[in-house]
Design a protein around this motif. Structure first.
Motif, PDB file in Angstrom:
ATOM      1  N   SER A   1       0.849  -1.195   0.000  1.00  0.00           N
ATOM      2  CA  SER A   1       0.000   0.000   0.000  1.00  0.00           C
ATOM      3  C   SER A   1       0.880   1.239   0.000  1.00  0.00           C
ATOM      4  O   SER A   1       1.830   1.342   0.783  1.00  0.00           O
ATOM      5  CB  SER A   1      -0.907   0.018   1.232  1.00  0.00           C
ATOM      6  OG  SER A   1      -1.835  -1.042   1.178  1.00  0.00           O
ATOM      7  N   LEU A   2       0.541   2.187  -0.866  1.00  0.00           N
ATOM      8  CA  LEU A   2       1.257   3.455  -0.942  1.00  0.00           C
ATOM      9  C   LEU A   2       0.214   4.550  -1.129  1.00  0.00           C
ATOM     10  O   LEU A   2      -0.293   4.743  -2.243  1.00  0.00           O
ATOM     11  CB  LEU A   2       2.257   3.441  -2.099  1.00  0.00           C
ATOM     12  CG  LEU A   2       3.060   4.723  -2.318  1.00  0.00           C
ATOM     13  CD1 LEU A   2       3.991   4.977  -1.132  1.00  0.00           C
ATOM     14  CD2 LEU A   2       3.868   4.652  -3.617  1.00  0.00           C
ATOM     15  N   GLY A   3      -0.127   5.255  -0.053  1.00  0.00           N
ATOM     16  CA  GLY A   3      -1.199   6.242  -0.126  1.00  0.00           C
ATOM     17  C   GLY A   3      -2.481   5.571  -0.580  1.00  0.00           C
ATOM     18  O   GLY A   3      -2.907   4.566  -0.006  1.00  0.00           O
ATOM     19  N   ASP A   4      -3.086   6.095  -1.636  1.00  0.00           N
ATOM     20  CA  ASP A   4      -4.304   5.498  -2.206  1.00  0.00           C
ATOM     21  C   ASP A   4      -3.994   4.486  -3.307  1.00  0.00           C
ATOM     22  O   ASP A   4      -4.900   4.037  -4.008  1.00  0.00           O
ATOM     23  CB  ASP A   4      -5.223   6.600  -2.753  1.00  0.00           C
ATOM     24  CG  ASP A   4      -5.877   7.402  -1.632  1.00  0.00           C
ATOM     25  OD1 ASP A   4      -6.153   6.798  -0.568  1.00  0.00           O
ATOM     26  OD2 ASP A   4      -6.097   8.603  -1.822  1.00  0.00           O
ATOM     27  N   PHE A   5      -2.719   4.145  -3.456  1.00  0.00           N
ATOM     28  CA  PHE A   5      -2.313   3.170  -4.473  1.00  0.00           C
ATOM     29  C   PHE A   5      -2.085   1.796  -3.844  1.00  0.00           C
ATOM     30  O   PHE A   5      -1.710   1.674  -2.672  1.00  0.00           O
ATOM     31  CB  PHE A   5      -1.003   3.600  -5.147  1.00  0.00           C
ATOM     32  CG  PHE A   5      -1.168   4.630  -6.221  1.00  0.00           C
ATOM     33  CD1 PHE A   5      -1.459   4.254  -7.529  1.00  0.00           C
ATOM     34  CD2 PHE A   5      -1.027   5.979  -5.935  1.00  0.00           C
ATOM     35  CE1 PHE A   5      -1.607   5.198  -8.529  1.00  0.00           C
ATOM     36  CE2 PHE A   5      -1.166   6.930  -6.935  1.00  0.00           C
ATOM     37  CZ  PHE A   5      -1.460   6.540  -8.233  1.00  0.00           C
ATOM     38  N   GLN A   6      -2.293   0.763  -4.640  1.00  0.00           N
ATOM     39  CA  GLN A   6      -1.869  -0.593  -4.321  1.00  0.00           C
ATOM     40  C   GLN A   6      -0.822  -0.971  -5.363  1.00  0.00           C
ATOM     41  O   GLN A   6      -1.072  -0.872  -6.565  1.00  0.00           O
ATOM     42  CB  GLN A   6      -3.056  -1.575  -4.388  1.00  0.00           C
ATOM     43  CG  GLN A   6      -4.150  -1.286  -3.373  1.00  0.00           C
ATOM     44  CD  GLN A   6      -3.677  -1.512  -1.948  1.00  0.00           C
ATOM     45  OE1 GLN A   6      -3.127  -2.560  -1.625  1.00  0.00           O
ATOM     46  NE2 GLN A   6      -3.888  -0.530  -1.088  1.00  0.00           N
ATOM     47  N   PHE A   7       0.352  -1.387  -4.883  1.00  0.00           N
ATOM     48  CA  PHE A   7       1.463  -1.725  -5.771  1.00  0.00           C
ATOM     49  C   PHE A   7       1.719  -3.223  -5.688  1.00  0.00           C
ATOM     50  O   PHE A   7       2.125  -3.740  -4.658  1.00  0.00           O
ATOM     51  CB  PHE A   7       2.706  -0.932  -5.372  1.00  0.00           C
ATOM     52  CG  PHE A   7       3.958  -1.304  -6.122  1.00  0.00           C
ATOM     53  CD1 PHE A   7       3.942  -1.558  -7.490  1.00  0.00           C
ATOM     54  CD2 PHE A   7       5.182  -1.382  -5.461  1.00  0.00           C
ATOM     55  CE1 PHE A   7       5.103  -1.893  -8.183  1.00  0.00           C
ATOM     56  CE2 PHE A   7       6.347  -1.706  -6.137  1.00  0.00           C
ATOM     57  CZ  PHE A   7       6.309  -1.967  -7.492  1.00  0.00           C
ATOM     58  N   ASN A   8       1.449  -3.915  -6.790  1.00  0.00           N
ATOM     59  CA  ASN A   8       1.720  -5.349  -6.869  1.00  0.00           C
ATOM     60  C   ASN A   8       3.075  -5.518  -7.556  1.00  0.00           C
ATOM     61  O   ASN A   8       3.172  -5.467  -8.778  1.00  0.00           O
ATOM     62  CB  ASN A   8       0.614  -6.056  -7.662  1.00  0.00           C
ATOM     63  CG  ASN A   8       0.724  -7.570  -7.599  1.00  0.00           C
ATOM     64  OD1 ASN A   8       1.818  -8.114  -7.646  1.00  0.00           O
ATOM     65  ND2 ASN A   8      -0.413  -8.238  -7.500  1.00  0.00           N
TER      66      ASN A   8
END
Length: 226
Positions: free
Chosen positions: A132-139
């Motif tokens: 999780s990065l702020g409102d982002f999801q990083f796969n």
């Protein structure tokens, strides 16, 4: 690519040098220490990715050293080397945070196989979860970014790895030379300009979340702020 750094603590000078040279021929960067106290100092000042610790050492034994390191780092792989063969010694080695145990004498090939096995397992553990990065999801394994419920954005291999290292060092300066050597293989002028382009691309892809910034720390590198 940057070499994987291994901290080796071994009080027998001849054996320590043999292990060091053997691992260096396999493209590892080896930090050799002759006792547990020195190894703990080096661990705190460097960033090793795996530890190979002799159990019987002067000043601080391998088990004590492992206990202290485990209060700082839960994940770094630890391999114990020992002439001891009693079951209780093996049990103690695992109970203080060891991941593997090699009894002397051992073959260098066996040590190298075990090192690769632990490093591979650690990388899977580190990258298995969505970040999780702020409102982002990083796969990271799939190399995709997703903002809230918007469609996924595909990243290139290098974009994904650059973002992974920025996140790993979130709110800290990511050393420019270090990451250039790790991802580009050299910190020359042309690679530095190439990285600047990738940073610009990442900024654009992360721009929907205004709380995320990648700032340039002149003369040092980049800092991801979130």
């Amino acid at each position: 690519m940057a070499k994987i750094k291994i901290l080796l603590a071994e009080d027998e000078p001849a054996l320590g040098q043999i292990i060091k040279e053997s691992l260096e021929t396999r493209d590892f960067d080896v930090l050799l220490c002759e006792n547990g106290e020195k190894a703990f100092e080096v661990f705190n000042n460097e960033t090793p990715e795996l530890l190979v610790l002799d159990v019987m050492m002067p000043k601080k034994d391998g088990f004590t050293l492992a206990k202290e390191i485990r209060t700082i780092d839960d994940h770094i792989p630890i391999i114990f080397l020992t002439a001891k063969s009693q079951t209780q010694d093996v049990v103690e080695g695992f109970s203080v945070g060891g991941n593997d145990y090699l009894k002397k004498p051992f073959s260098m090939e066996e040590l190298i196989v075990r090192i690769h096995n632990l490093l591979g397992r650690t990388m899977l553990q580190k990258t298995a979860e969505i970040i999780s990065l702020g409102d982002f999801q990083f796969n990271f394994p799939k190399q995709v970014l997703q903002y809230k419920n918007e469609p996924e954005v595909q990243l290139t291999h290098r974009e994904a790895h650059l973002l992974f290292h920025l996140i790993k060092n979130k709110n800290q300066v990511l050393d420019r030379s270090l990451i250039l050597n790790k991802l580009w293989g050299s910190d020359d002028f042309f690679n530095a300009r190439s990285m600047d382009v990738f940073i610009t691309k990442l900024r654009k892809k992360l721009s929907p979340d205004e709380s995320i910034k990648i700032i340039n720390v002149r003369g040092f590198g980049y800092k991801l702020i979130c």
